[in-house]
Scaffold this motif. Structure first.
Motif, mmCIF file in Angstrom:
data_model
loop_
_atom_site.group_PDB
_atom_site.id
_atom_site.type_symbol
_atom_site.label_atom_id
_atom_site.label_comp_id
_atom_site.label_asym_id
_atom_site.label_seq_id
_atom_site.Cartn_x
_atom_site.Cartn_y
_atom_site.Cartn_z
ATOM 1 N N ASP A 334 0.919 -1.274 0.024
ATOM 2 C CA ASP A 334 0.008 -0.065 -0.092
ATOM 3 C C ASP A 334 0.751 1.101 0.103
ATOM 4 N N GLU A 335 1.902 1.268 -1.112
ATOM 5 C CA GLU A 335 2.566 2.596 -1.023
ATOM 6 C C GLU A 335 1.969 3.816 -1.247
ATOM 7 N N ARG A 336 2.271 4.815 -0.648
ATOM 8 C CA ARG A 336 1.718 6.233 -0.910
ATOM 9 C C ARG A 336 2.538 7.154 -1.230
ATOM 10 N N VAL A 337 2.226 7.988 -2.113
ATOM 11 C CA VAL A 337 3.000 9.199 -2.564
ATOM 12 C C VAL A 337 2.233 10.551 -2.228
ATOM 13 N N VAL A 338 3.166 11.438 -1.864
ATOM 14 C CA VAL A 338 2.605 12.681 -1.437
ATOM 15 C C VAL A 338 3.344 14.004 -2.066
ATOM 16 N N ILE A 339 2.495 14.668 -2.746
ATOM 17 C CA ILE A 339 3.147 15.765 -3.488
ATOM 18 C C ILE A 339 2.878 16.970 -2.782
ATOM 19 N N GLU A 340 3.861 17.744 -2.698
ATOM 20 C CA GLU A 340 3.820 19.134 -1.958
ATOM 21 C C GLU A 340 3.597 20.006 -2.770
ATOM 22 N N PRO A 341 2.267 21.197 -2.262
ATOM 23 C CA PRO A 341 1.806 22.058 -3.073
ATOM 24 C C PRO A 341 2.724 23.354 -2.877
ATOM 25 N N ARG A 342 2.396 24.533 -3.555
ATOM 26 C CA ARG A 342 3.460 25.860 -3.627
ATOM 27 C C ARG A 342 2.255 26.825 -3.458
ATOM 28 N N LEU A 343 2.794 27.892 -2.543
ATOM 29 C CA LEU A 343 2.042 28.979 -2.173
ATOM 30 C C LEU A 343 2.449 30.109 -3.229
ATOM 31 N N ILE A 344 1.307 30.658 -3.661
ATOM 32 C CA ILE A 344 1.501 31.530 -5.305
ATOM 33 C C ILE A 344 1.074 33.078 -4.450
ATOM 34 N N VAL A 345 1.983 33.938 -4.088
ATOM 35 C CA VAL A 345 1.428 35.137 -3.629
ATOM 36 C C VAL A 345 1.036 36.078 -4.711
ATOM 37 N N ARG A 346 -0.178 36.727 -4.404
ATOM 38 C CA ARG A 346 -0.520 37.917 -5.358
ATOM 39 C C ARG A 346 -1.118 39.021 -4.534
ATOM 40 N N SER A 347 -1.480 39.960 -5.178
ATOM 41 C CA SER A 347 -1.841 41.117 -4.356
ATOM 42 C C SER A 347 -3.304 41.050 -3.715
ATOM 43 N N SER A 348 -4.010 39.883 -3.638
ATOM 44 C CA SER A 348 -5.025 39.912 -2.721
ATOM 45 C C SER A 348 -4.976 39.742 -1.227
ATOM 46 N N SER A 349 -3.649 39.695 -0.969
ATOM 47 C CA SER A 349 -3.193 39.238 0.300
ATOM 48 C C SER A 349 -2.357 40.270 1.032
ATOM 49 N N THR A 350 -1.604 40.930 -0.059
ATOM 50 C CA THR A 350 -0.712 41.869 0.366
ATOM 51 C C THR A 350 -0.834 43.294 -0.226
ATOM 52 N N PRO A 351 -0.929 44.504 0.394
ATOM 53 C CA PRO A 351 -0.929 45.752 -0.514
ATOM 54 C C PRO A 351 0.051 46.099 -1.339
ATOM 55 N N SER A 352 -0.209 46.665 -2.423
ATOM 56 C CA SER A 352 0.419 47.094 -3.658
ATOM 57 C C SER A 352 1.719 47.775 -3.127
#
Length: 352
Positions: A334-352
């Motif tokens: 029952d082997e499992r493979v886990v793939i890491e996601p990646r955070l993509i930062v855009r302007s909805s979370s940080t003021p310009s």
């Protein structure tokens, strides 16, 4: 009186015998070339390949299956294929299967039930698939799958790790931790969450990652709002959250809203519209982040911070895992493979 010319009948498909005659070899030699047999001279192999191309010969898959006992077909069972995640996963699986020399036969379900899952697998079994990938985002579906006795190997996608079935998944909890930590780093006292449906394993993992990150930071954990992955459910959650933005504390004692992590980008679109209608600026008054990185996310107003899942990698890992088990049978590890996601930062979370 001149008779009009007769319409030509359908052209007969070239056969292996036609290829043999064109190449000047025996039927058996053509068969050896098609099966990549090593005992064929290079010059002979080249003549046969040339004849195949000139005639447009295509090998009969049914005849091949009778001889080799291989159909080179894999099955896929998927639910809700109109959603971005399942649809992208299905596309990644089909592309990866072609790269491995397999065709894919897919069955899509509106809802996962034990009976629907069993019927889908029976259907694929009748088609002679050599193994199946099941995209199982629901806990009950994984439990039902674990109870079935199957004649071929099975690999799950996003099926969690509670059952002894080989599987591939994106680390949903890590993705939620990344995006929640990012929002906290902007100086917000806490992060609110619009969650996916509670019966989805991905939604559970994203809630777990969000909650754990807040607790580790010593931040208050607000009650999550629940959606169903659609923009409409996000819009309704956004209307509820909009009323809590200006007040320092809600009437229930919850902290005011200055940052929101939404469990998928489509719901985030609905939240952003509700905030815009309420006259709230993003990210000036409220920072927002989603999950999935749908193609439209960078064109939201403002562009959406989100978590990218590598669906191509999921497809490749799932097919490799399944193909490696085709020869080993259904009772392999029952082997499992886990793939890491990646955070993509855009302007909805940080003021310009």
């Amino acid at each position: 009186m001149t008779q009009p010319p007769q319409a030509a009948g359908p052209r007969r498909a070239p056969t292996m015998a036609d290829v043999a005659q064109r190449a000047g070899v025996s039927h058996q030699t053509v068969s050896r070339v098609l099966s990549s047999h090593p005992n064929v001279r290079d010059s002979t192999r080249a003549e046969v390949q040339r004849a195949i191309e000139e005639l447009g010969y295509r090998r009969n898959s049914s005849a091949r299956a009778l001889v080799t006992r291989r159909t080179l077909t894999l099955g896929v069972v998927a639910c809700n294929p109109t959603l971005f995640g399942p649809a992208s996963t299905l596309f990644g699986l089909e592309e990866a299967a072609r790269d491995e020399g397999y065709m894919v036969s897919a069955v899509t379900l509106r809802r996962y039930t034990a009976k629907a899952l069993e019927d889908a697998i029976d259907h694929l079994s009748d088609w002679g698939v050599e193994g199946i990938v099941v995209i199982v985002p629901h806990r009950a579906a994984v439990a039902a799958l674990a109870e079935l006795r199957l004649p071929f190997p099975v690999v799950t996608v996003e099926g969690g790790h509670a059952f002894p079935i080989p599987g591939v998944s994106v680390d949903q909890e890590l993705g939620a931790r990344l995006v929640t930590g990012h929002l906290l780093s902007g100086g917000h006292r806490t992060v609110w969450h619009v969650a996916g449906p509670p019966d989805w394993l991905e939604a559970e993992a994203r809630v777990a990652g969000w909650r754990a990150t807040l607790e580790e930071a010593g931040a208050e954990v607000p009650p999550p709002l629940v959606g169903d992955w659609t923009p409409l459910s996000g819009y309704r959650a956004g209307q509820e959250l909009a009323g809590r933005v200006s007040a320092r504390m809600s009437r229930h004692g919850n902290p005011h809203v200055s940052a929101v992590f939404v469990a998928n980008d489509q719901m985030a679109l609905g939240v952003m519209r509700a905030f815009r209608e309420a006259g709230l600026s993003v990210p000036g008054q409220v920072a927002i982040a989603g999950f999935d990185d749908i193609p439209e996310a960078e064109f939201f107003a403002p562009p959406l911070t989100t978590v990218r899942q590598d669906f191509a990698a999921v497809g490749q890992a799932s097919i490799r895992l399944l193909v490696s088990r085709v020869g080993a049978g259904p009772d392999s590890s029952d082997e499992r493979v886990v793939i890491e996601p990646r955070l993509i930062v855009r302007s909805s979370s940080t003021p310009s």
